[in-house]
Design a protein around this motif. Structure first.
Motif, PDB file in Angstrom:
ATOM      1  N   MET A   1       0.926  -1.332   0.161  1.00  0.00           N
ATOM      2  CA  MET A   1      -0.139  -0.409  -0.061  1.00  0.00           C
ATOM      3  C   MET A   1       1.202   1.325  -0.160  1.00  0.00           C
ATOM      4  SD  MET A   1      -3.167  -0.893  -0.009  1.00  0.00           S
ATOM      5  CE  MET A   1      -4.458   1.032   0.579  1.00  0.00           C
ATOM      6  N   HIS A   2       0.748   2.104  -0.792  1.00  0.00           N
ATOM      7  CA  HIS A   2       1.320   3.213  -1.069  1.00  0.00           C
ATOM      8  C   HIS A   2       0.749   4.946  -0.094  1.00  0.00           C
ATOM      9  CE1 HIS A   2      -1.889   5.475  -3.631  1.00  0.00           C
ATOM     10  NE2 HIS A   2      -1.291   4.014  -3.517  1.00  0.00           N
ATOM     11  N   GLU A   3       1.223   5.582   0.231  1.00  0.00           N
ATOM     12  CA  GLU A   3       0.309   6.627   1.397  1.00  0.00           C
ATOM     13  C   GLU A   3       0.849   7.780   0.889  1.00  0.00           C
ATOM     14  OE1 GLU A   3       2.600  10.297   3.898  1.00  0.00           O
ATOM     15  OE2 GLU A   3       3.799   8.880   2.192  1.00  0.00           O
ATOM     16  N   LYS A   4      -0.687   7.918   0.579  1.00  0.00           N
ATOM     17  CA  LYS A   4      -1.752   9.389   0.025  1.00  0.00           C
ATOM     18  C   LYS A   4      -1.385  10.454   0.273  1.00  0.00           C
ATOM     19  CE  LYS A   4      -5.668   6.733  -1.570  1.00  0.00           C
ATOM     20  NZ  LYS A   4      -7.150   6.516  -1.843  1.00  0.00           N
ATOM     21  N   ILE A   5      -0.982  10.774  -0.843  1.00  0.00           N
ATOM     22  CA  ILE A   5      -0.926  12.219  -0.874  1.00  0.00           C
ATOM     23  C   ILE A   5      -1.972  13.200  -0.723  1.00  0.00           C
ATOM     24  CG2 ILE A   5       0.516  14.034  -1.949  1.00  0.00           C
ATOM     25  CD1 ILE A   5       2.174  11.642  -3.435  1.00  0.00           C
ATOM     26  N   LYS A   6      -1.693  14.683   0.455  1.00  0.00           N
ATOM     27  CA  LYS A   6      -2.979  14.939   0.324  1.00  0.00           C
ATOM     28  C   LYS A   6      -3.044  16.212  -0.333  1.00  0.00           C
ATOM     29  CE  LYS A   6      -4.290  15.154   4.976  1.00  0.00           C
ATOM     30  NZ  LYS A   6      -4.817  15.777   6.747  1.00  0.00           N
ATOM     31  N   MET A   7      -3.946  16.743  -0.876  1.00  0.00           N
ATOM     32  CA  MET A   7      -4.283  17.460  -2.360  1.00  0.00           C
ATOM     33  C   MET A   7      -5.564  18.233  -2.326  1.00  0.00           C
ATOM     34  SD  MET A   7      -2.703  18.056  -5.065  1.00  0.00           S
ATOM     35  CE  MET A   7      -2.483  16.577  -6.142  1.00  0.00           C
ATOM     36  N   GLY A   8      -5.570  19.715  -2.086  1.00  0.00           N
ATOM     37  CA  GLY A   8      -6.291  20.438  -2.342  1.00  0.00           C
ATOM     38  C   GLY A   8      -7.274  20.285  -4.011  1.00  0.00           C
ATOM     39  N   ILE A   9      -8.351  20.667  -3.243  1.00  0.00           N
ATOM     40  CA  ILE A   9      -8.942  20.117  -5.233  1.00  0.00           C
ATOM     41  C   ILE A   9     -10.713  21.108  -4.771  1.00  0.00           C
ATOM     42  CG2 ILE A   9     -10.436  18.175  -3.898  1.00  0.00           C
ATOM     43  CD1 ILE A   9      -9.886  17.814  -7.473  1.00  0.00           C
ATOM     44  N   SER A  10     -10.699  21.609  -5.629  1.00  0.00           N
ATOM     45  CA  SER A  10     -12.085  22.669  -6.098  1.00  0.00           C
ATOM     46  C   SER A  10     -13.507  21.524  -5.929  1.00  0.00           C
ATOM     47  CB  SER A  10     -12.596  23.657  -7.352  1.00  0.00           C
ATOM     48  OG  SER A  10     -11.269  24.459  -7.325  1.00  0.00           O
ATOM     49  N   SER A  11     -14.280  22.267  -5.016  1.00  0.00           N
ATOM     50  CA  SER A  11     -15.084  20.469  -4.490  1.00  0.00           C
ATOM     51  C   SER A  11     -16.168  20.201  -5.686  1.00  0.00           C
ATOM     52  CB  SER A  11     -16.054  20.877  -3.120  1.00  0.00           C
ATOM     53  OG  SER A  11     -15.793  21.494  -2.205  1.00  0.00           O
ATOM     54  N   CYS A  12     -16.353  21.063  -6.491  1.00  0.00           N
ATOM     55  CA  CYS A  12     -16.901  20.346  -7.714  1.00  0.00           C
ATOM     56  C   CYS A  12     -16.640  19.324  -8.940  1.00  0.00           C
ATOM     57  CB  CYS A  12     -17.870  22.030  -8.635  1.00  0.00           C
ATOM     58  SG  CYS A  12     -15.569  22.576  -9.286  1.00  0.00           S
ATOM     59  N   LEU A  13     -15.533  19.608  -9.014  1.00  0.00           N
ATOM     60  CA  LEU A  13     -14.238  18.835  -9.296  1.00  0.00           C
ATOM     61  C   LEU A  13     -14.667  16.577  -9.266  1.00  0.00           C
ATOM     62  CD1 LEU A  13     -11.012  20.447 -10.013  1.00  0.00           C
ATOM     63  CD2 LEU A  13     -12.654  19.774 -11.713  1.00  0.00           C
ATOM     64  N   LEU A  14     -15.059  16.828  -7.735  1.00  0.00           N
ATOM     65  CA  LEU A  14     -15.542  15.615  -7.445  1.00  0.00           C
ATOM     66  C   LEU A  14     -16.300  14.938  -7.143  1.00  0.00           C
ATOM     67  CD1 LEU A  14     -12.861  15.771  -4.021  1.00  0.00           C
ATOM     68  CD2 LEU A  14     -12.503  14.444  -5.805  1.00  0.00           C
ATOM     69  N   GLY A  15     -17.717  16.311  -7.888  1.00  0.00           N
ATOM     70  CA  GLY A  15     -19.104  15.675  -8.118  1.00  0.00           C
ATOM     71  C   GLY A  15     -19.810  16.365  -7.047  1.00  0.00           C
ATOM     72  N   GLU A  16     -19.258  17.194  -6.268  1.00  0.00           N
ATOM     73  CA  GLU A  16     -19.563  18.192  -5.211  1.00  0.00           C
ATOM     74  C   GLU A  16     -20.986  18.815  -6.228  1.00  0.00           C
ATOM     75  OE1 GLU A  16     -18.845  19.364  -1.748  1.00  0.00           O
ATOM     76  OE2 GLU A  16     -17.018  17.298  -1.371  1.00  0.00           O
ATOM     77  N   LYS A  17     -22.296  19.012  -5.461  1.00  0.00           N
ATOM     78  CA  LYS A  17     -23.288  20.308  -6.851  1.00  0.00           C
ATOM     79  C   LYS A  17     -22.554  21.013  -6.193  1.00  0.00           C
ATOM     80  CE  LYS A  17     -26.268  15.617  -8.119  1.00  0.00           C
ATOM     81  NZ  LYS A  17     -27.251  15.648  -8.571  1.00  0.00           N
ATOM     82  N   VAL A  18     -21.865  21.896  -5.867  1.00  0.00           N
ATOM     83  CA  VAL A  18     -22.300  22.934  -5.780  1.00  0.00           C
ATOM     84  C   VAL A  18     -21.914  24.505  -6.170  1.00  0.00           C
ATOM     85  CG1 VAL A  18     -20.814  21.697  -3.331  1.00  0.00           C
ATOM     86  CG2 VAL A  18     -19.494  23.282  -5.206  1.00  0.00           C
ATOM     87  N   ARG A  19     -21.807  24.338  -7.741  1.00  0.00           N
ATOM     88  CA  ARG A  19     -21.761  25.608  -8.773  1.00  0.00           C
ATOM     89  C   ARG A  19     -22.429  26.446  -8.701  1.00  0.00           C
ATOM     90  NH1 ARG A  19     -18.366  25.694 -12.730  1.00  0.00           N
ATOM     91  NH2 ARG A  19     -19.275  26.006 -13.706  1.00  0.00           N
ATOM     92  N   TYR A  20     -22.350  27.522  -8.909  1.00  0.00           N
ATOM     93  CA  TYR A  20     -23.555  28.872  -8.836  1.00  0.00           C
ATOM     94  C   TYR A  20     -25.272  27.917  -9.590  1.00  0.00           C
ATOM     95  CZ  TYR A  20     -23.619  29.141 -13.989  1.00  0.00           C
ATOM     96  OH  TYR A  20     -23.760  28.816 -15.265  1.00  0.00           O
TER      97      TYR A  20
ATOM     98  N   LYS B   1      -9.415  30.650   6.135  1.00  0.00           N
ATOM     99  CA  LYS B   1      -9.175  29.229   5.052  1.00  0.00           C
ATOM    100  C   LYS B   1      -7.602  28.893   4.607  1.00  0.00           C
ATOM    101  CE  LYS B   1     -11.156  26.102   3.084  1.00  0.00           C
ATOM    102  NZ  LYS B   1     -12.089  24.541   4.685  1.00  0.00           N
ATOM    103  N   LEU B   2      -6.455  29.621   4.159  1.00  0.00           N
ATOM    104  CA  LEU B   2      -5.781  29.357   4.789  1.00  0.00           C
ATOM    105  C   LEU B   2      -5.152  28.929   5.566  1.00  0.00           C
ATOM    106  CD1 LEU B   2      -5.454  32.146   1.601  1.00  0.00           C
ATOM    107  CD2 LEU B   2      -5.419  30.267   1.244  1.00  0.00           C
ATOM    108  N   GLY B   3      -5.014  29.753   6.463  1.00  0.00           N
ATOM    109  CA  GLY B   3      -4.927  29.654   7.676  1.00  0.00           C
ATOM    110  C   GLY B   3      -4.692  27.864   8.324  1.00  0.00           C
ATOM    111  N   GLU B   4      -6.336  27.472   8.200  1.00  0.00           N
ATOM    112  CA  GLU B   4      -6.364  26.421   8.407  1.00  0.00           C
ATOM    113  C   GLU B   4      -5.942  25.599   7.425  1.00  0.00           C
ATOM    114  OE1 GLU B   4     -10.910  26.109   7.595  1.00  0.00           O
ATOM    115  OE2 GLU B   4     -11.290  27.907   9.686  1.00  0.00           O
ATOM    116  N   LEU B   5      -5.500  25.459   5.635  1.00  0.00           N
ATOM    117  CA  LEU B   5      -4.899  24.480   4.963  1.00  0.00           C
ATOM    118  C   LEU B   5      -3.740  24.690   5.184  1.00  0.00           C
ATOM    119  CD1 LEU B   5      -6.226  25.712   2.072  1.00  0.00           C
ATOM    120  CD2 LEU B   5      -6.925  23.819   2.991  1.00  0.00           C
ATOM    121  N   GLU B   6      -3.195  25.666   6.217  1.00  0.00           N
ATOM    122  CA  GLU B   6      -1.653  25.380   6.928  1.00  0.00           C
ATOM    123  C   GLU B   6      -1.735  23.810   7.585  1.00  0.00           C
ATOM    124  OE1 GLU B   6      -0.806  28.386   8.710  1.00  0.00           O
ATOM    125  OE2 GLU B   6      -0.548  30.559   7.089  1.00  0.00           O
ATOM    126  N   GLN B   7      -2.624  23.576   8.584  1.00  0.00           N
ATOM    127  CA  GLN B   7      -2.599  22.372   9.156  1.00  0.00           C
ATOM    128  C   GLN B   7      -2.375  21.104   7.865  1.00  0.00           C
ATOM    129  OE1 GLN B   7      -1.909  23.652  12.062  1.00  0.00           O
ATOM    130  NE2 GLN B   7      -1.888  25.496  10.884  1.00  0.00           N
TER     131      GLN B   7
END
Length: 315
Positions: free
Chosen positions: A1-20, A89-95
């Motif tokens: 098993m490989h270690e998954k790498i943390k990656m930020g992403i725009s929610s809509c690209l994962l299929g979340e219905k959050v667009r305008y 939000k950027l402060g939270e993402l630092e963690q």
């Protein structure tokens, strides 16, 4: 098993219905292929900021250096509040220890390049970055970023993913702040850097050679800034071919004349864009294993990312 790498992403690209418009922009390559290697940290600036779904669409008004985020019909200015949210939000993402971020292209909040800027009268005049996307790049200048549009360009995709895996390795040695670890990192990435930028390959080598004469904090800072700058330059067929020829020099006394000629022909065919990079790389890795060449075995150039991603299979 490989270690998954943390990656930020725009929610809509994962299929979340959050667009305008209440829809999503699900990207199967992201979820099904990249999702095997990355742990997603989804962000939707407009929703998390507090706007509803569906909602009145927004656009950027003004100049790229100081855009305003304004609703198209009612003209409500959300700039200041969005910037306040972004700072938090950027402060939270630092963690989160992110190693990269995939943004939604053309978004007035999440876009990172090429987002339309309008004049007050509604005429598109320039292009720039979205409010959150621009703020992210300023706050995390070393973290690799891309948008979903550019992700589907094979050369840009390969460059981005390569940088993500490099940044993950850098995060690990950054914790120790050991000069020995820095030297090892530099040695293991020499040929990778040479493929991206011979100029940075040279200057970083000089920096590491003078490591004992530079303050440790200044050394690490200067190194990663230069390394990141060099890695953002694309590895072209010409630069890759030069690296492959450099590697072939390690075999000149080990392989036969026919084998040497075959390798040179394959490298030239790659340089001419007749075959993908994976072809000469596969043959070279065969010789590296066969003759147990330690220096080449440690080079990330030969294994910069999982082979299953097939990032070196394009012409």
């Amino acid at each position: 098993m490989h270690e998954k790498i943390k990656m930020g992403i725009s929610s809509c690209l994962l299929g979340e219905k959050v667009r305008y418009d209440g829809r999503h922009k699900l990207d199967r390559f992201i979820t099904d292929t990249l999702g095997q290697y990355f742990e997603w940290v989804p962000v939707c600036p407009e929703c998390e900021y507090g706007l509803p779904v569906p909602r009145e669409p927004l656009r950027l008004v003004g100049r790229p250096e100081s855009p305003r985020l304004i609703t198209i019909k009612t003209g409500i200015d959300h700039t200041e509040k969005m910037l306040q949210w972004a700072e938090k939000k950027l402060g939270e993402l630092e963690q989160e220890n992110l190693c990269g971020f995939i943004f939604k292209s053309k978004s007035p909040s999440s876009g990172i390049v090429g987002v339309k800027m309008y004049t007050p009268s509604g005429i598109p005049s320039q292009r720039g970055a979205g409010i959150f996307g621009g703020a992210f790049m300023k706050h995390f200048p070393l973290i690799p970023v891309i948008d979903d549009g550019r992700l589907h360009n094979p050369q840009l995709r390969e460059n981005f993913i390569e940088n993500v895996f490099v940044f993950q390795r850098w995060q690990k040695i950054q914790k120790s702040k050991s000069i020995n670890d820095l030297v090892e990192f530099h040695t293991n990435h020499k040929l990778l850097m040479l493929a991206h930028s011979p100029r940075h390959y040279s200057s970083l080598g000089q920096l590491v050679a003078s490591a004992k004469r530079v303050k440790q904090e200044d050394l690490f800072s200067a190194y990663i800034q230069g390394f990141t700058e060099g890695m953002r330059l694309l590895a072209t067929p010409k630069k890759n071919a030069n690296v492959l020829l450099h590697i072939s020099g390690y075999f000149k006394k080990l392989i036969s004349a026919d084998e040497k000629q075959e390798l040179l022909e394959i490298i030239e065919n790659y340089r001419m864009s007749f075959i993908p990079l994976i072809v000469p790389i596969t043959l070279i890795k065969h010789y590296v294993r066969k003759y147990n060449i330690a220096y080449l075995q440690r080079q990330h150039y030969l294994n910069p990312h999982p082979m299953e991603l097939m990032l070196r299979n394009h012409v």
